[in-house]
Design a protein around this motif. Structure first.
Motif, mmCIF file in Angstrom:
data_model
loop_
_atom_site.group_PDB
_atom_site.id
_atom_site.type_symbol
_atom_site.label_atom_id
_atom_site.label_comp_id
_atom_site.label_asym_id
_atom_site.label_seq_id
_atom_site.Cartn_x
_atom_site.Cartn_y
_atom_site.Cartn_z
ATOM 1 N N ALA A 179 0.833 -1.201 0.000
ATOM 2 C CA ALA A 179 0.000 0.000 0.000
ATOM 3 C C ALA A 179 0.868 1.252 0.000
ATOM 4 N N ASP A 180 0.437 2.222 -0.785
ATOM 5 C CA ASP A 180 1.139 3.495 -0.908
ATOM 6 C C ASP A 180 0.181 4.622 -0.565
ATOM 7 N N PRO A 181 0.399 5.343 0.534
ATOM 8 C CA PRO A 181 -0.505 6.431 0.910
ATOM 9 C C PRO A 181 -0.218 7.737 0.175
ATOM 10 N N SER A 182 0.891 7.784 -0.565
ATOM 11 C CA SER A 182 1.263 9.018 -1.251
ATOM 12 C C SER A 182 0.588 9.102 -2.614
ATOM 13 N N VAL A 183 0.490 10.308 -3.106
ATOM 14 C CA VAL A 183 -0.031 10.531 -4.447
ATOM 15 C C VAL A 183 1.148 10.511 -5.413
ATOM 16 N N ARG A 184 1.158 9.515 -6.305
ATOM 17 C CA ARG A 184 2.274 9.349 -7.246
ATOM 18 C C ARG A 184 1.726 9.048 -8.632
ATOM 19 N N PRO A 185 2.593 9.166 -9.632
ATOM 20 C CA PRO A 185 2.168 8.690 -10.956
ATOM 21 C C PRO A 185 1.836 7.212 -10.908
ATOM 22 N N ILE A 186 0.947 6.768 -11.779
ATOM 23 C CA ILE A 186 0.486 5.386 -11.754
ATOM 24 C C ILE A 186 1.633 4.416 -12.012
ATOM 25 N N MET A 187 2.704 4.885 -12.662
ATOM 26 C CA MET A 187 3.802 3.982 -13.003
ATOM 27 C C MET A 187 4.818 3.833 -11.876
ATOM 28 N N ALA A 188 4.422 4.099 -10.646
ATOM 29 C CA ALA A 188 5.298 3.910 -9.489
ATOM 30 C C ALA A 188 5.468 2.413 -9.277
ATOM 31 N N ARG A 189 6.687 1.905 -9.499
ATOM 32 C CA ARG A 189 6.923 0.475 -9.455
ATOM 33 C C ARG A 189 8.102 0.075 -8.591
ATOM 34 N N ARG A 190 8.648 0.996 -7.834
ATOM 35 C CA ARG A 190 9.751 0.657 -6.944
ATOM 36 C C ARG A 190 9.212 0.257 -5.587
ATOM 37 N N SER A 191 9.822 -0.749 -4.991
ATOM 38 C CA SER A 191 9.395 -1.209 -3.670
ATOM 39 C C SER A 191 9.425 -0.089 -2.642
ATOM 40 N N SER A 192 10.399 0.802 -2.759
ATOM 41 C CA SER A 192 10.568 1.881 -1.785
ATOM 42 C C SER A 192 9.423 2.884 -1.817
ATOM 43 N N GLU A 193 8.594 2.831 -2.859
ATOM 44 C CA GLU A 193 7.470 3.762 -2.970
ATOM 45 C C GLU A 193 6.224 3.257 -2.244
ATOM 46 N N TYR A 194 6.313 2.091 -1.647
ATOM 47 C CA TYR A 194 5.198 1.515 -0.910
ATOM 48 C C TYR A 194 5.572 1.412 0.565
ATOM 49 N N ASP A 195 4.705 1.911 1.421
ATOM 50 C CA ASP A 195 5.018 1.987 2.849
ATOM 51 C C ASP A 195 4.609 0.748 3.638
ATOM 52 N N TYR A 196 3.607 0.038 3.156
ATOM 53 C CA TYR A 196 3.043 -1.069 3.923
ATOM 54 C C TYR A 196 3.016 -2.329 3.059
ATOM 55 N N TRP A 197 3.311 -3.470 3.721
ATOM 56 C CA TRP A 197 3.424 -4.733 2.999
ATOM 57 C C TRP A 197 2.674 -5.852 3.708
ATOM 58 N N GLY A 198 2.086 -6.732 2.927
ATOM 59 C CA GLY A 198 1.492 -7.938 3.468
ATOM 60 C C GLY A 198 2.538 -9.029 3.611
ATOM 61 N N GLN A 199 2.107 -10.185 4.094
ATOM 62 C CA GLN A 199 3.044 -11.262 4.435
ATOM 63 C C GLN A 199 3.402 -12.141 3.244
ATOM 64 N N GLY A 200 2.689 -12.040 2.147
ATOM 65 C CA GLY A 200 3.005 -12.855 0.979
ATOM 66 C C GLY A 200 2.187 -14.128 0.918
ATOM 67 N N THR A 201 1.888 -14.535 -0.307
ATOM 68 C CA THR A 201 1.183 -15.785 -0.547
ATOM 69 C C THR A 201 1.864 -16.482 -1.725
ATOM 70 N N LEU A 202 2.112 -17.792 -1.588
ATOM 71 C CA LEU A 202 2.893 -18.524 -2.568
ATOM 72 C C LEU A 202 2.019 -19.004 -3.718
ATOM 73 N N VAL A 203 2.460 -18.713 -4.930
ATOM 74 C CA VAL A 203 1.822 -19.215 -6.142
ATOM 75 C C VAL A 203 2.818 -20.121 -6.857
ATOM 76 N N THR A 204 2.408 -21.347 -7.098
ATOM 77 C CA THR A 204 3.255 -22.312 -7.794
ATOM 78 C C THR A 204 2.547 -22.767 -9.058
ATOM 79 N N VAL A 205 3.198 -22.563 -10.192
ATOM 80 C CA VAL A 205 2.627 -22.970 -11.476
ATOM 81 C C VAL A 205 3.451 -24.141 -11.985
ATOM 82 N N SER A 206 2.845 -25.309 -11.969
ATOM 83 C CA SER A 206 3.578 -26.519 -12.335
ATOM 84 C C SER A 206 2.609 -27.621 -12.728
ATOM 85 N N SER A 207 3.038 -28.457 -13.646
ATOM 86 C CA SER A 207 2.232 -29.607 -14.034
ATOM 87 C C SER A 207 2.619 -30.839 -13.211
#
Length: 124
Positions: free
Chosen positions: A96-124
């Motif tokens: 989550a990013d509480p700041s007002v930025r251009p939509i193309m903000a893609r650096r991790s440092s531009e986001y203040d809050y993070w979730g714990q992560g969820t694993l996605v595995t794509v495999s046959s």
């Protein structure tokens, strides 16, 4: 802001998954939201972003296959993933990013809050 991601799992190539991220602790509609992923042995990379007004932006690697959306009444952001490939295997994080930025903000440092992560595995 607390973020709780869910929805990961094992899926076959070509399949679909929908990730969810529930937010609490701050007015959700005042946040831009993003999804990132980190594959084993690789750096965390940007996947998608949605602004508080609903504008979306995607990494080239997922554009046309993934769709980010939000439900401000449920305080939740989603990532619909279609046509999954083995190279999409990663731990997916919402942010989550509480700041007002251009939509193309893609650096991790531009986001203040993070979730714990969820694993996605794509495999046959």
């Amino acid at each position: 802001v607390q973020l709780q991601a869910s929805g990961g799992g094992l899926v076959q190539p070509g399949g679909s998954l929908r990730l969810s991220c529930a937010a609490s602790g701050r007015t959700f509609s005042s946040l831009d939201m993003g999804w990132f992923r980190q594959a084993p042995g690789k750096e965390r990379e940007f996947v998608a972003r949605i602004s508080r007004s609903g504008i979306t932006y995607y990494a080239d690697s997922v554009r046309g296959r993934f769709a980010i959306s939000r439900d401000n009444l449920k305080n939740t952001v989603y990532l619909q993933m279609n046509s999954l490939k083995p190279e999409d295997t990663a731990v997916y994080y919402c942010a989550a990013d509480p700041s007002v930025r251009p939509i193309m903000a893609r650096r991790s440092s531009e986001y203040d809050y993070w979730g714990q992560g969820t694993l996605v595995t794509v495999s046959s």
